[in-house]
Design an enzyme around this catalytic site. Sequence first.
Site, PDB file in Angstrom:
ATOM      1  N   ILE A  16       0.830  -1.200   0.000  1.00  0.00           N
ATOM      2  CA  ILE A  16       0.000   0.000   0.000  1.00  0.00           C
ATOM      3  C   ILE A  16       0.866   1.253   0.000  1.00  0.00           C
ATOM      4  CG2 ILE A  16      -1.656   1.339   1.354  1.00  0.00           C
ATOM      5  CD1 ILE A  16      -2.884  -1.337   2.245  1.00  0.00           C
ATOM      6  N   ASP A  58      13.523   2.437  11.134  1.00  0.00           N
ATOM      7  CA  ASP A  58      12.527   1.711  11.919  1.00  0.00           C
ATOM      8  C   ASP A  58      11.658   2.747  12.625  1.00  0.00           C
ATOM      9  OD1 ASP A  58      11.097   0.284  13.862  1.00  0.00           O
ATOM     10  OD2 ASP A  58      12.759  -1.065  14.302  1.00  0.00           O
ATOM     11  N   VAL A  59      10.346   2.703  12.390  1.00  0.00           N
ATOM     12  CA  VAL A  59       9.470   3.727  12.967  1.00  0.00           C
ATOM     13  C   VAL A  59       9.405   3.666  14.489  1.00  0.00           C
ATOM     14  CG1 VAL A  59       8.016   4.018  10.926  1.00  0.00           C
ATOM     15  CG2 VAL A  59       7.407   2.280  12.638  1.00  0.00           C
ATOM     16  N   TYR A 150      -3.830  -6.614  17.362  1.00  0.00           N
ATOM     17  CA  TYR A 150      -3.992  -5.785  16.163  1.00  0.00           C
ATOM     18  C   TYR A 150      -5.228  -4.902  16.272  1.00  0.00           C
ATOM     19  CZ  TYR A 150      -3.932  -4.585  11.184  1.00  0.00           C
ATOM     20  OH  TYR A 150      -3.889  -3.918   9.982  1.00  0.00           O
ATOM     21  N   LYS A 154      -4.938  -0.836  16.216  1.00  0.00           N
ATOM     22  CA  LYS A 154      -5.577  -0.011  15.193  1.00  0.00           C
ATOM     23  C   LYS A 154      -6.702   0.837  15.781  1.00  0.00           C
ATOM     24  CE  LYS A 154      -3.026  -0.926  11.628  1.00  0.00           C
ATOM     25  NZ  LYS A 154      -2.152   0.134  11.086  1.00  0.00           N
TER      26      LYS A 154
END
Length: 249
Positions: A16, A58-59, A150, A154
């Site tokens: 994406i 790396d975030v 997850y 999110k």
Amino acid sequence: MLDAEVIAITGGAAGIGLAVAHAAIRAGARVALIDRDGACAQRAAAEFGAAAWGVGADVTDEAAITAAMAGAQRALGPLTGLVNNAGIAGFGSVHATEVETWSRIMAVNVTGTFLASKAALFGMLERGRGAIVNFGSVAGLVGIPTMAAYCAAKGAVVNLTRQMAADYSGRGIRVNVVCPGTVAGTDMGRQLLGTDCDPELEARRLAKYPMGRFGTPEDIAEAAVFLLSTKAAFVTGSVLAVDGGMTAI
């Protein structure tokens, strides 16, 4: 739509994120591809030519993501947009999820969004303009069986988006979140459908989509580009489900 804009995209080297880069460049932007796989980010950027720049970071590492944002601005000019696309999924109900798995999913999805936003915001605040698009998921809107960490991560990104919009919209910075459904042809899509693309599993998942198909990276990218653009000038704090109607039923 994005003429002269400079957009940083985390997780921008594939899937994406790369589709967002393609769409943003077609709309007139220059893009910084920030990815844990620096070599892949640089290869992808090279294919775009002068419209792109790639770097490894790396975030979850504040120093690394801050340096990446600074490098992007040196290479391309002041950032006017950020797409927080980097993310990972994982399976397990609460009782079956190891704390290490929980922590890693939270770190990449939530802390990564926080750190990349923090690094980009200082310049946006100085200039009094910017647009941030976070990536949530339908898993942040409804409960998905066996995806405890997850869903929690999110869901946190969705509400962080609203909070950021409350803080920054009056200072010229819009913040919105895109919540995709299952997206075919991506690593996460393959993870959700199974590595062997089990036909029965795929059919069961597909039955949840009124439009009768899964999303594509391009579907999600076009939504992100809209939110980055001035066509969404009065849109902030919004949650855009790009899910073929999955959360409508």
